[in-house]
Design an enzyme around this catalytic site. Structure first.
Site, PDB file in Angstrom:
ATOM      1  N   PHE A 149       3.225  -8.142   7.250  1.00 24.53           N
ATOM      2  CA  PHE A 149       4.564  -8.265   7.837  1.00 24.53           C
ATOM      3  C   PHE A 149       5.465  -7.072   7.556  1.00 24.53           C
ATOM      4  O   PHE A 149       6.437  -6.835   8.260  1.00 24.53           O
ATOM      5  CB  PHE A 149       5.259  -9.554   7.335  1.00 24.53           C
ATOM      6  N   LYS A 173      -4.173  -7.762  15.620  1.00 24.92           N
ATOM      7  CA  LYS A 173      -3.651  -9.091  15.244  1.00 24.92           C
ATOM      8  C   LYS A 173      -2.440  -8.831  14.348  1.00 24.92           C
ATOM      9  O   LYS A 173      -2.573  -8.578  13.159  1.00 24.92           O
ATOM     10  CB  LYS A 173      -4.742  -9.876  14.483  1.00 24.92           C
ATOM     11  N   GLU A 176       1.902 -12.981  11.819  1.00 24.28           N
ATOM     12  CA  GLU A 176       2.615 -14.059  12.523  1.00 24.28           C
ATOM     13  C   GLU A 176       4.107 -14.073  12.175  1.00 24.28           C
ATOM     14  O   GLU A 176       4.916 -14.612  12.916  1.00 24.28           O
ATOM     15  CB  GLU A 176       1.972 -15.424  12.207  1.00 24.28           C
ATOM     16  N   SER A 226      -2.014  -8.717   1.292  1.00 23.92           N
ATOM     17  CA  SER A 226      -2.070  -9.021  -0.138  1.00 23.92           C
ATOM     18  C   SER A 226      -3.499  -8.883  -0.665  1.00 23.92           C
ATOM     19  O   SER A 226      -4.469  -8.958   0.105  1.00 23.92           O
ATOM     20  CB  SER A 226      -1.575 -10.450  -0.361  1.00 23.92           C
ATOM     21  N   CYS A 281       4.463  -1.416  -0.061  1.00 27.83           N
ATOM     22  CA  CYS A 281       3.308  -1.385  -0.976  1.00 27.83           C
ATOM     23  C   CYS A 281       3.380  -0.190  -1.906  1.00 27.83           C
ATOM     24  O   CYS A 281       2.647  -0.123  -2.878  1.00 27.83           O
ATOM     25  CB  CYS A 281       2.008  -1.386  -0.194  1.00 27.83           C
ATOM     26  N   GLU A 382       2.526  -8.735  -8.690  1.00 25.57           N
ATOM     27  CA  GLU A 382       3.298  -8.094  -7.622  1.00 25.57           C
ATOM     28  C   GLU A 382       4.417  -9.042  -7.197  1.00 25.57           C
ATOM     29  O   GLU A 382       4.145 -10.183  -6.804  1.00 25.57           O
ATOM     30  CB  GLU A 382       2.393  -7.793  -6.416  1.00 25.57           C
TER      31      GLU A 382
HETATM   32  P1  NAD Z   1      -0.826 -11.411   3.738  1.00 27.78           P
HETATM   33  O1  NAD Z   1      -2.081 -11.135   3.006  1.00 27.78           O
HETATM   34  O2  NAD Z   1      -0.149 -12.706   3.523  1.00 27.78           O
HETATM   35  O3  NAD Z   1      -1.067 -11.316   5.322  1.00 27.78           O
HETATM   36  C1  NAD Z   1      -1.647 -10.187   5.919  1.00 27.78           C
HETATM   37  C2  NAD Z   1      -2.399 -10.610   7.176  1.00 27.78           C
HETATM   38  O4  NAD Z   1      -3.458 -11.492   6.816  1.00 27.78           O
HETATM   39  C3  NAD Z   1      -1.548 -11.352   8.194  1.00 27.78           C
HETATM   40  O5  NAD Z   1      -1.889 -10.880   9.478  1.00 27.78           O
HETATM   41  C4  NAD Z   1      -1.933 -12.818   8.009  1.00 27.78           C
HETATM   42  O6  NAD Z   1      -1.867 -13.539   9.213  1.00 27.78           O
HETATM   43  C5  NAD Z   1      -3.351 -12.737   7.500  1.00 27.78           C
HETATM   44  N1  NAD Z   1      -3.679 -13.782   6.527  1.00 27.78           N
HETATM   45  C6  NAD Z   1      -2.861 -14.301   5.586  1.00 27.78           C
HETATM   46  N2  NAD Z   1      -3.531 -15.214   4.834  1.00 27.78           N
HETATM   47  C7  NAD Z   1      -4.789 -15.247   5.306  1.00 27.78           C
HETATM   48  C8  NAD Z   1      -5.958 -15.991   4.941  1.00 27.78           C
HETATM   49  N3  NAD Z   1      -5.941 -16.866   3.944  1.00 27.78           N
HETATM   50  N4  NAD Z   1      -7.083 -15.785   5.647  1.00 27.78           N
HETATM   51  C9  NAD Z   1      -7.113 -14.890   6.660  1.00 27.78           C
HETATM   52  N5  NAD Z   1      -6.044 -14.169   7.045  1.00 27.78           N
HETATM   53  C10 NAD Z   1      -4.897 -14.348   6.381  1.00 27.78           C
HETATM   54  O7  NAD Z   1       0.160 -10.189   3.420  1.00 27.78           O
HETATM   55  P2  NAD Z   1       1.689 -10.031   3.853  1.00 27.78           P
HETATM   56  O8  NAD Z   1       2.510 -10.967   3.055  1.00 27.78           O
HETATM   57  O9  NAD Z   1       1.825 -10.036   5.331  1.00 27.78           O
HETATM   58  O10 NAD Z   1       1.979  -8.532   3.391  1.00 27.78           O
HETATM   59  C11 NAD Z   1       2.439  -8.184   2.111  1.00 27.78           C
HETATM   60  C12 NAD Z   1       1.310  -7.675   1.254  1.00 27.78           C
HETATM   61  O11 NAD Z   1       0.716  -6.548   1.879  1.00 27.78           O
HETATM   62  C13 NAD Z   1       1.759  -7.178  -0.106  1.00 27.78           C
HETATM   63  O12 NAD Z   1       0.844  -7.630  -1.077  1.00 27.78           O
HETATM   64  C14 NAD Z   1       1.709  -5.663   0.014  1.00 27.78           C
HETATM   65  O13 NAD Z   1       1.507  -4.974  -1.198  1.00 27.78           O
HETATM   66  C15 NAD Z   1       0.549  -5.501   0.933  1.00 27.78           C
HETATM   67  N6  NAD Z   1       0.566  -4.214   1.600  1.00 27.78           N
HETATM   68  C16 NAD Z   1      -0.324  -3.283   1.190  1.00 27.78           C
HETATM   69  C17 NAD Z   1      -0.320  -2.026   1.765  1.00 27.78           C
HETATM   70  C18 NAD Z   1      -1.288  -0.979   1.294  1.00 27.78           C
HETATM   71  O14 NAD Z   1      -1.382   0.044   1.927  1.00 27.78           O
HETATM   72  N7  NAD Z   1      -2.013  -1.204   0.215  1.00 27.78           N
HETATM   73  C19 NAD Z   1       0.596  -1.721   2.780  1.00 27.78           C
HETATM   74  C20 NAD Z   1       1.494  -2.718   3.192  1.00 27.78           C
HETATM   75  C21 NAD Z   1       1.467  -3.969   2.593  1.00 27.78           C
END
Ligand code: NAD
Length: 489
Positions: A149, A173, A176, A226, A281, A382
């Site tokens: 997000f 994708k 959401e 994450s 991040c 985090e």
């Molecule tokens: P998230 O893991 O909740 O969601 C990311 C994506 O995965 C979304 O599209 C979501 O629909 C999908 N998703 C969520 N849970 C899932 C599951 N159980 N099974 C399959 N798909 C699933 O992450 P977020 O809250 O959207 O983003 C924040 C996180 O992203 C933070 O931890 C941040 O550090 C990380 N991030 C990392 C980087 C990097 O380059 N390392 C960059 C940006 C964000």
């Protein structure tokens, strides 16, 4: 309220779905859209469209494929403010932060336009008399991106332009939580006239992701989000034989040495910790002061935290927006409480923030936790909010040891005016992105967006040559053309 549609085979499609996710402006509380939580059917339709488009698309000469990207770059530039407003409204960041995000996205399109050079193969003639060996780079096929997000406009662009330029077809994708930015960007994509099926978008959450990971047509998947999801996705995609890279979470430390320029260090560290409401991040979330840096830095950073202007990102003068939603606000506030229980003090406490005029917003003011104990929960977890933990040690060696003891390895920074301390840090710090007097060490598009340890699962990263590697597969050809076969014409 905006309708969120899928984009499949060049058509905007309204999914017939019963489950939706509410998209709420985190500053105003307004319900702006509802994301359809699509599943296997929509992913299957997108995968089939992408697969049907692939044979013709890979045959389009690379110099012609990048012409589409040149057009997209111009459209993204021309529409920068409007895309940025959309990002601010759904993700909460300030208008300037949203614009900066899109500048990074555009930069990736520009770099991917170099695919005629970057994607070239190699040849060595006469590895034996009359035998040549050639390495070709061919596209992988249908590829997909699962996005988080916090950078709804930029992160798909770490991958998409490279994949297309290299001759792959694609499915995005979006998260959401923030589907509107990609809705807008795909309206621009539509204008560049790509053949049907070359790019597709499916909206949804876990079910859509699982369908991507299980779909036999999809050959490669990139993920940013994450660490828990990254691990899950990496394991499942690999088990299903897909090429995969997954960027995970972070807990980024910064070391402040006594010889640092304290004015500069404070300003930059505050921008890193509290910019994008700490939902970056590469946000600094732990500051380790060394020796006499402690008192000065603590005083100055507390001042910077308590004077930051918090509000709706489209209002002028606002320096920090809300966190993404009410669940996130609750989580961040609970974690601040965990810090207090573990013995940290809270000289600047952002819990319970209400911004006048935006009472339904999910704001958390910048927060400082001092005397954070090494190994405590709050030192390890985090938070993904505007919270900076402070720790103190006596030597550079102890500070580097503390930095390297963390489970993540996305970024580590050092503030100093000593070249030898900087070199030692650069050499020893265990992180994929290193900042020396830099708070957000975000690599330009022509460098890989690296990450180590629990911040990354995979091999090749996004952006630059790593993306070229990821979205091409090598084929090595050994050819024999004996001299005696040469015909004389
Ligand atoms: P998230 O893991 O909740 O969601 C990311 C994506 O995965 C979304 O599209 C979501 O629909 C999908 N998703 C969520 N849970 C899932 C599951 N159980 N099974 C399959 N798909 C699933 O992450 P977020 O809250 O959207 O983003 C924040 C996180 O992203 C933070 O931890 C941040 O550090 C990380 N991030 C990392 C980087 C990097 O380059 N390392 C960059 C940006 C964000």
């Amino acid at each position: 309220m905006q309708k969120i549609l899928n984009y499949i085979n060049g058509e905007w499609i309204e999914p017939k779905i019963e489950e939706y996710f509410d998209v709420i402006n985190p500053a105003t509380g307004e319900l702006m859209a509802r994301t359809p939580l699509c599943g296997a059917d929509a992913v299957d339709a997108a995968a089939k469209a992408a697969a049907a488009a692939f044979p013709a698309w890979r045959r389009v000469p690379v110099q012609d494929r990048v012409q589409y990207l040149f057009k997209l770059r111009d459209l993204l530039k021309a529409n920068l403010d409007e895309v940025a407003r959309t990002i601010t409204n759904e993700a909460g960041k300030t208008f300037e932060e949203s614009k900066a995000e899109m500048v990074r996205a555009i930069e990736n399109v520009e770099v991917a336009c170099g695919m005629p050079m970057m994607g070239k193969g190699e040849i060595v003639e006469d590895i034996a008399p009359g035998i040549d060996e050639i390495m070709l780079r061919q596209p992988v096929g249908v590829c997909a991106t699962v996005a988080p997000f916090n950078f709804p406009g930029m992160i798909p662009f770490w991958y998409l332009p490279y994949a297309l330029a290299a001759g792959n077809t694609y499915i995005v994708k979006p998260s959401e939580k923030v589907p509107m930015t990609m809705q807008f960007i795909f309206k621009l994509v539509e204008q560049i006239g790509l053949p049907k099926g070359v790019v597709n978008m499916v909206n949804g959450a876990k079910e859509a992701v699982d369908a991507i990971l299980e779909h036999p047509i999809i050959r490669a998947v990139t993920f940013v989000g994450s660490t828990a999801t990254a691990k899950y996705l990496y394991a499942k995609a690999s088990a299903n034989g897909k090429r995969v890279q997954a960027q995970g979470g972070a807990k980024n430390p910064v070391i402040v040495l006594p010889d640092a320029d304290m004015d500069m260090a404070t300003k930059i560290i505050a921008d890193s910790a509290f910019g994008c409401a700490g939902q970056r991040c590469l946000a600094v979330s732990l500051a380790v002061t060394v020796a006499e840096a402690r008192n000065t830095f603590t005083e100055m950073i507390c001042d910077a935290a308590s004077t930051r202007v918090v509000g709706y990102g489209l209002d002028s003068g606002v320096q920090m927006g809300p966190v993404i939603n009410a669940a996130s606000k609750t989580r961040v506030e609970q974690l601040i409480g965990v810090g207090a229980k573990e013995g940290a003090s809270i000289p600047v406490d952002g819990r319970g923030t209400v911004v006048k005029g935006y009472e339904r917003g999910t704001f958390v003011r910048p927060t400082i936790l001092s005397e954070v104990r090494p190994g405590s929960e709050i030192a390890k977890t985090e938070i993904f909010g505007p919270v900076l933990g402070l720790m103190h040690v006596n030597t550079v060696d102890e500070a580097i040891e503390l930095v390297n003891s963390g489970q993540y390895g996305n970024q580590a920074s050092l503030f100093t005016s000593s070249g030898s301390a900087a070199r030692k840090f650069r050499y020893e710090a265990e992180a994929g992105n290193i900042g020396i007097n830099i708070g957000v060490a975000a690599p330009m598009a022509f460098f890989p967006f690296s990450g180590w340890k629990q911040s990354f699962f995979g091999d090749m990263h996004g952006q630059g040559m790593d993306a070229v590697e990821f979205f091409t597969q090598k084929k090595v050809v050994v050819e024999r053309w004996p001299k005696e076969w040469s015909r004389k014409f």
